[in-house]
Structures are given as C-alpha cells and as structure tokens.
Design a protein around this motif. Structure first.
Motif, PDB file in Angstrom:
ATOM      1  N   GLU A  18      43.665  -2.314   7.986  1.00 52.83           N
ATOM      2  CA  GLU A  18      42.688  -1.647   8.839  1.00 52.83           C
ATOM      3  C   GLU A  18      42.420  -2.498  10.072  1.00 52.83           C
ATOM      4  OE1 GLU A  18      39.188  -0.995   6.447  1.00 52.83           O
ATOM      5  OE2 GLU A  18      38.291  -2.833   7.149  1.00 52.83           O
ATOM      6  N   TYR A  19      42.146  -1.800  11.162  1.00 59.27           N
ATOM      7  CA  TYR A  19      41.821  -2.472  12.417  1.00 59.27           C
ATOM      8  C   TYR A  19      40.873  -1.577  13.199  1.00 59.27           C
ATOM      9  CZ  TYR A  19      45.458   0.576  14.390  1.00 59.27           C
ATOM     10  OH  TYR A  19      46.210   1.657  14.779  1.00 59.27           O
ATOM     11  N   PHE A  20      40.276  -2.154  14.232  1.00 60.01           N
ATOM     12  CA  PHE A  20      39.279  -1.452  15.024  1.00 60.01           C
ATOM     13  C   PHE A  20      39.698  -1.468  16.491  1.00 60.01           C
ATOM     14  CE2 PHE A  20      37.306  -3.052  11.240  1.00 60.01           C
ATOM     15  CZ  PHE A  20      36.492  -2.014  10.827  1.00 60.01           C
ATOM     16  N   VAL A  21      39.417  -0.353  17.167  1.00 54.50           N
ATOM     17  CA  VAL A  21      39.727  -0.238  18.590  1.00 54.50           C
ATOM     18  C   VAL A  21      38.455   0.166  19.321  1.00 54.50           C
ATOM     19  CG1 VAL A  21      41.066   0.999  20.338  1.00 54.50           C
ATOM     20  CG2 VAL A  21      42.135   0.394  18.163  1.00 54.50           C
ATOM     21  N   ALA A  22      38.141  -0.560  20.382  1.00 57.13           N
ATOM     22  CA  ALA A  22      36.951  -0.274  21.183  1.00 57.13           C
ATOM     23  C   ALA A  22      37.368   0.179  22.575  1.00 57.13           C
ATOM     24  CB  ALA A  22      36.069  -1.511  21.291  1.00 57.13           C
ATOM     25  N   THR A  23      36.671   1.209  23.067  1.00 61.56           N
ATOM     26  CA  THR A  23      36.863   1.692  24.431  1.00 61.56           C
ATOM     27  C   THR A  23      35.490   1.961  25.042  1.00 61.56           C
ATOM     28  OG1 THR A  23      37.035   3.988  23.670  1.00 61.56           O
ATOM     29  CG2 THR A  23      39.107   2.774  23.935  1.00 61.56           C
ATOM     30  N   SER A  24      35.468   2.123  26.350  1.00 59.26           N
ATOM     31  CA  SER A  24      34.216   2.440  27.031  1.00 59.26           C
ATOM     32  C   SER A  24      34.510   3.356  28.207  1.00 59.26           C
ATOM     33  CB  SER A  24      33.535   1.171  27.534  1.00 59.26           C
ATOM     34  OG  SER A  24      32.367   1.508  28.269  1.00 59.26           O
ATOM     35  N   ASP A  25      33.719   4.410  28.333  1.00 58.70           N
ATOM     36  CA  ASP A  25      33.845   5.303  29.481  1.00 58.70           C
ATOM     37  C   ASP A  25      33.284   4.669  30.743  1.00 58.70           C
ATOM     38  OD1 ASP A  25      34.995   7.291  27.917  1.00 58.70           O
ATOM     39  OD2 ASP A  25      33.088   8.286  27.518  1.00 58.70           O
ATOM     40  N   GLN A  26      32.508   3.609  30.590  1.00 60.81           N
ATOM     41  CA  GLN A  26      31.850   2.987  31.735  1.00 60.81           C
ATOM     42  C   GLN A  26      32.749   2.010  32.493  1.00 60.81           C
ATOM     43  OE1 GLN A  26      28.621   1.891  28.975  1.00 60.81           O
ATOM     44  NE2 GLN A  26      27.285   2.387  30.709  1.00 60.81           N
ATOM     45  N   ILE A  27      33.766   1.471  31.814  1.00 61.47           N
ATOM     46  CA  ILE A  27      34.660   0.504  32.463  1.00 61.47           C
ATOM     47  C   ILE A  27      36.095   0.983  32.268  1.00 61.47           C
ATOM     48  CG2 ILE A  27      35.460  -1.881  32.552  1.00 61.47           C
ATOM     49  CD1 ILE A  27      32.777  -2.750  31.449  1.00 61.47           C
ATOM     50  N   GLN A  28      36.691   1.453  33.349  1.00 54.84           N
ATOM     51  CA  GLN A  28      38.052   1.964  33.282  1.00 54.84           C
ATOM     52  C   GLN A  28      39.010   0.870  32.832  1.00 54.84           C
ATOM     53  OE1 GLN A  28      39.475   3.575  36.959  1.00 54.84           O
ATOM     54  NE2 GLN A  28      41.372   4.298  36.071  1.00 54.84           N
ATOM     55  N   GLY A  29      39.864   1.184  31.865  1.00 51.98           N
ATOM     56  CA  GLY A  29      40.867   0.230  31.396  1.00 51.98           C
ATOM     57  C   GLY A  29      40.420  -0.637  30.246  1.00 51.98           C
ATOM     58  N   LEU A  30      39.186  -0.491  29.821  1.00 49.47           N
ATOM     59  CA  LEU A  30      38.689  -1.327  28.736  1.00 49.47           C
ATOM     60  C   LEU A  30      39.154  -0.760  27.388  1.00 49.47           C
ATOM     61  CD1 LEU A  30      35.399  -3.144  28.382  1.00 49.47           C
ATOM     62  CD2 LEU A  30      36.261  -1.904  26.438  1.00 49.47           C
ATOM     63  N   VAL A  31      40.072  -1.468  26.766  1.00 45.62           N
ATOM     64  CA  VAL A  31      40.566  -1.143  25.429  1.00 45.62           C
ATOM     65  C   VAL A  31      40.778  -2.468  24.720  1.00 45.62           C
ATOM     66  CG1 VAL A  31      42.399  -0.064  24.059  1.00 45.62           C
ATOM     67  CG2 VAL A  31      41.772   0.912  26.261  1.00 45.62           C
ATOM     68  N   ALA A  32      40.145  -2.615  23.557  1.00 48.47           N
ATOM     69  CA  ALA A  32      40.272  -3.863  22.794  1.00 48.47           C
ATOM     70  C   ALA A  32      40.548  -3.517  21.335  1.00 48.47           C
ATOM     71  CB  ALA A  32      38.997  -4.689  22.902  1.00 48.47           C
ATOM     72  N   GLU A  33      41.374  -4.339  20.713  1.00 45.25           N
ATOM     73  CA  GLU A  33      41.732  -4.133  19.310  1.00 45.25           C
ATOM     74  C   GLU A  33      41.512  -5.428  18.539  1.00 45.25           C
ATOM     75  OE1 GLU A  33      45.844  -3.645  16.821  1.00 45.25           O
ATOM     76  OE2 GLU A  33      45.655  -2.438  18.640  1.00 45.25           O
ATOM     77  N   GLY A  34      40.983  -5.288  17.319  1.00 46.61           N
ATOM     78  CA  GLY A  34      40.763  -6.463  16.483  1.00 46.61           C
ATOM     79  C   GLY A  34      40.710  -6.094  15.013  1.00 46.61           C
ATOM     80  N   ASN A  35      40.740  -7.105  14.171  1.00 50.49           N
ATOM     81  CA  ASN A  35      40.728  -6.891  12.722  1.00 50.49           C
ATOM     82  C   ASN A  35      39.342  -6.583  12.174  1.00 50.49           C
ATOM     83  OD1 ASN A  35      43.528  -7.345  12.439  1.00 50.49           O
ATOM     84  ND2 ASN A  35      43.190  -9.540  12.486  1.00 50.49           N
ATOM     85  N   THR A  36      38.302  -6.971  12.917  1.00 50.29           N
ATOM     86  CA  THR A  36      36.923  -6.717  12.496  1.00 50.29           C
ATOM     87  C   THR A  36      36.133  -6.208  13.701  1.00 50.29           C
ATOM     88  OG1 THR A  36      36.099  -8.923  13.059  1.00 50.29           O
ATOM     89  CG2 THR A  36      36.994  -8.630  10.818  1.00 50.29           C
ATOM     90  N   ILE A  37      34.990  -5.599  13.435  1.00 51.03           N
ATOM     91  CA  ILE A  37      34.128  -5.139  14.525  1.00 51.03           C
ATOM     92  C   ILE A  37      33.659  -6.332  15.360  1.00 51.03           C
ATOM     93  CG2 ILE A  37      31.895  -4.084  15.060  1.00 51.03           C
ATOM     94  CD1 ILE A  37      32.375  -2.191  12.692  1.00 51.03           C
ATOM     95  N   GLU A  38      33.319  -7.422  14.694  1.00 48.77           N
ATOM     96  CA  GLU A  38      32.857  -8.618  15.417  1.00 48.77           C
ATOM     97  C   GLU A  38      33.935  -9.137  16.361  1.00 48.77           C
ATOM     98  OE1 GLU A  38      32.689  -8.263  12.046  1.00 48.77           O
ATOM     99  OE2 GLU A  38      30.533  -7.966  11.828  1.00 48.77           O
ATOM    100  N   GLU A  39      35.181  -9.139  15.893  1.00 44.90           N
ATOM    101  CA  GLU A  39      36.291  -9.613  16.724  1.00 44.90           C
ATOM    102  C   GLU A  39      36.469  -8.712  17.941  1.00 44.90           C
ATOM    103  OE1 GLU A  39      40.997 -10.863  16.335  1.00 44.90           O
ATOM    104  OE2 GLU A  39      40.092  -9.674  14.726  1.00 44.90           O
TER     105      GLU A  39
END
Length: 55
Positions: A18-39
C-alpha cells in the motif's frame, strides 16, 4: 510565512503493497507519493515550497 493548502490523499494498493498519493488543486503540479501519510505530508511540505517559489 506559512501557507495552508488543501490536500487530497488517496490510498492505493498494488501487488500487496500500500502507498499514498497526495495532490492539491491549489498548487499546479503538486503530486507526492509515499509509504505512509506522514511521509507524503513531509514530501508535500518540501515540494510545495519549491513549486511556490517557481511561480
């Protein structure tokens, strides 16, 4: 100065991992992936600073 952004964090599972991916509509291009939410949040914090500076 601190800026608050809204994140969309999604949980995925692939090949038993399992892994987590974070994005934001407020900052174009912001995509982050990690093994935990904290990461993911740590990665987003650094990435957001860079993307905001590039604007």
């Amino acid at each position: 100065m601190k800026t608050l952004i809204t994140l969309k964090i999604e949980k995925f599972e692939e090949k038993g991992q399992e892994y987590f991916v974070a994005t934001s509509d407020q900052i174009q291009g912001l995509v982050a992936e990690g093994n935990t939410i904290e990461e993911v949040i740590d990665i987003v914090s650094d990435l957001a600073k860079i993307l905001i500076e590039l604007k």
